[in-house]
Scaffold this active site. Sequence first.
Site, mmCIF file in Angstrom:
data_model
loop_
_atom_site.group_PDB
_atom_site.id
_atom_site.type_symbol
_atom_site.label_atom_id
_atom_site.label_comp_id
_atom_site.label_asym_id
_atom_site.label_seq_id
_atom_site.Cartn_x
_atom_site.Cartn_y
_atom_site.Cartn_z
ATOM 1 N N VAL A 15 0.836 -1.204 0.000
ATOM 2 C CA VAL A 15 0.000 0.000 0.000
ATOM 3 C C VAL A 15 0.872 1.257 0.000
ATOM 4 O O VAL A 15 0.622 2.210 -0.753
ATOM 5 C CB VAL A 15 -0.955 0.007 1.215
ATOM 6 C CG1 VAL A 15 -1.805 1.273 1.210
ATOM 7 C CG2 VAL A 15 -1.836 -1.231 1.209
ATOM 8 N N ARG A 46 10.940 -0.922 7.242
ATOM 9 C CA ARG A 46 11.874 -1.838 7.915
ATOM 10 C C ARG A 46 13.210 -1.926 7.182
ATOM 11 O O ARG A 46 14.260 -1.940 7.788
ATOM 12 C CB ARG A 46 11.244 -3.231 8.014
ATOM 13 C CG ARG A 46 10.636 -3.495 9.379
ATOM 14 C CD ARG A 46 10.494 -4.975 9.617
ATOM 15 N NE ARG A 46 9.636 -5.583 8.621
ATOM 16 C CZ ARG A 46 8.394 -5.978 8.846
ATOM 17 N NH1 ARG A 46 7.866 -5.855 10.041
ATOM 18 N NH2 ARG A 46 7.675 -6.533 7.894
ATOM 19 N N ILE A 138 -13.527 1.124 -2.021
ATOM 20 C CA ILE A 138 -14.914 1.620 -1.950
ATOM 21 C C ILE A 138 -14.950 2.777 -0.939
ATOM 22 O O ILE A 138 -14.568 2.586 0.212
ATOM 23 C CB ILE A 138 -15.890 0.518 -1.477
ATOM 24 C CG1 ILE A 138 -15.814 -0.713 -2.384
ATOM 25 C CG2 ILE A 138 -17.320 1.059 -1.434
ATOM 26 C CD1 ILE A 138 -16.701 -1.878 -1.913
ATOM 27 N N GLU A 192 -4.160 -11.609 4.388
ATOM 28 C CA GLU A 192 -3.375 -10.917 5.411
ATOM 29 C C GLU A 192 -2.113 -11.725 5.702
ATOM 30 O O GLU A 192 -2.050 -12.924 5.399
ATOM 31 C CB GLU A 192 -4.188 -10.819 6.712
ATOM 32 C CG GLU A 192 -5.434 -9.977 6.604
ATOM 33 C CD GLU A 192 -5.140 -8.513 6.342
ATOM 34 O OE1 GLU A 192 -4.419 -7.894 7.122
ATOM 35 O OE2 GLU A 192 -5.618 -7.986 5.329
ATOM 36 N N LYS A 207 -13.641 -4.535 10.323
ATOM 37 C CA LYS A 207 -14.273 -3.581 9.394
ATOM 38 C C LYS A 207 -15.733 -3.342 9.785
ATOM 39 O O LYS A 207 -16.224 -2.209 9.720
ATOM 40 C CB LYS A 207 -14.164 -4.111 7.967
ATOM 41 C CG LYS A 207 -12.715 -4.190 7.483
ATOM 42 C CD LYS A 207 -12.591 -5.012 6.211
ATOM 43 C CE LYS A 207 -11.150 -5.121 5.731
ATOM 44 N NZ LYS A 207 -10.971 -6.108 4.666
ATOM 45 N N GLY A 304 -5.512 -4.544 -2.184
ATOM 46 C CA GLY A 304 -4.532 -4.356 -3.256
ATOM 47 C C GLY A 304 -3.955 -2.941 -3.245
ATOM 48 O O GLY A 304 -4.533 -2.024 -2.660
HETATM 49 N N1 HSE Z 1 -7.001 -9.288 3.605
HETATM 50 C C1 HSE Z 1 -8.001 -8.304 3.309
HETATM 51 C C2 HSE Z 1 -9.020 -8.955 2.394
HETATM 52 C C3 HSE Z 1 -7.392 -7.123 2.602
HETATM 53 O O1 HSE Z 1 -8.818 -10.082 1.949
HETATM 54 O O2 HSE Z 1 -10.037 -8.336 2.130
HETATM 55 C C4 HSE Z 1 -7.609 -5.776 3.120
HETATM 56 O O3 HSE Z 1 -8.279 -5.607 4.291
#
Ligand code: HSE
Length: 430
Positions: A15, A46, A138, A192, A207, A304
């Site tokens: 990102v 890092r 979104i 993730e 979320k 992404g």
């Molecule tokens: N790992 C998350 C997903 C990506 O698969 O939606 C971003 O939150």
Amino acid sequence: MSEPLKIAVAGLGTVGAGLVRLISERSEDLEIRAGRAIEITAVSARDRTAERGIDIAPYAWHDDPLHLAVLDDIDVVVELIGGSDGIAKTLTEAAFENGKHVVTANKALVAHHGLGLAHKAEAAGVSFSYEAAVAGGIPIIKSLREGLAGNSLHRVYGILNGTCNYILTAMSEQGREFEDVLAECQKLGYAEADPSFDIDGIDAAHKLAILASVAFGGEVNFDAVHVEGIRHISPMDMQFAEELGYRIKLLGIASIRADGLEQRVHPCMVPVDTPIAHVSGSLNAVVADGDFVGTIVQEGPGAGAGPTASAVAADIIDIARGLRVPTFGVPAGQLKAIAPVPMQRHTGAYYIRLMVVDKPGVLADITAVLRDHAVSMESVLQRTRDPGEPVPVVMTVHEAEEASMTGALEEIAAIGAIVETPRMIRIESL
Ligand code: HSE
């Protein structure tokens, strides 16, 4: 034109690199849109020498991300490190203490500490922005907090995890096993770092807790989210869902009821003729129901480099424009502590699959348990058997309370002829 808005970026993974590319490629347009130049001044990550496909030579390098919070020439710290605690939280708090705005893509941080951080940002007179934390590209936070601010919202739900949606879509369309599709997802980079956050529903729950706060003006309450993942979904359930007119999706659903706020993340059977049933692959979708607007649906890429950088950039542009909105749509001190509704009080319809030894009286035993728990059966399906093999018995039941359903399933599991843990998937009429 005003002074440029100066930014420091902490974290140069997918990102962060996407954001650097967006800001450098689109600098002229951004300046016109924001009314001032947006400049990256400092970065931290890092490994200074990692190959990222971007040139970081023009930016001041800091080994320690905490240095970014104290630089005099920085207006905004962009936190792209991740994790609910540790350096991400320390950096965010240090940035506020030093009068800097913070933009983050970190859903775990906002879900666990959003309320406290909103108070700190307000006290410092700066923005705490997190559009990228929910549903990637979104613009759902802006939609709920600003576009729908004239409404009272009573439900918000959606497909909030692209990895799970990708896996469920591939299992449904290609008849593949869960483990096989998960491995592909990890190669594609959707998952993730710890894929259990995706497949056990935790990422979607982060979320959902954020969405619920913004939608209903409540304090973020991640601990009250009921969370189940998709590990137990099998191609057999996918086939039965299709036969019954449903698709299986991992949904996050938050709704206001007379007795409080219900927040739940779990696999759902959704009617095949609903828009959400057709959101496929790694896409996300969010649906909001409001009193004046009715229902709105937004669909798009939830993860992404490009989509997430797009959302981070939107927050930065708002700050450059001088747009200030309370973190969760109302001042932090006025967010309500809405009573959580425990999952056992949820009511809904259910799909149940049992693997049974095919012998006389088994179905009678099962239906007797359902009767004793006041659960009313809607339909039953039994497949032909291979001699000696257990057979699947699939039932759908009418609306029942979760407590009755779980009680019934515990008793059914103890019937001698039931050979596997009963599978239960909730049916959502939406
Ligand atoms: N790992 C998350 C997903 C990506 O698969 O939606 C971003 O939150």
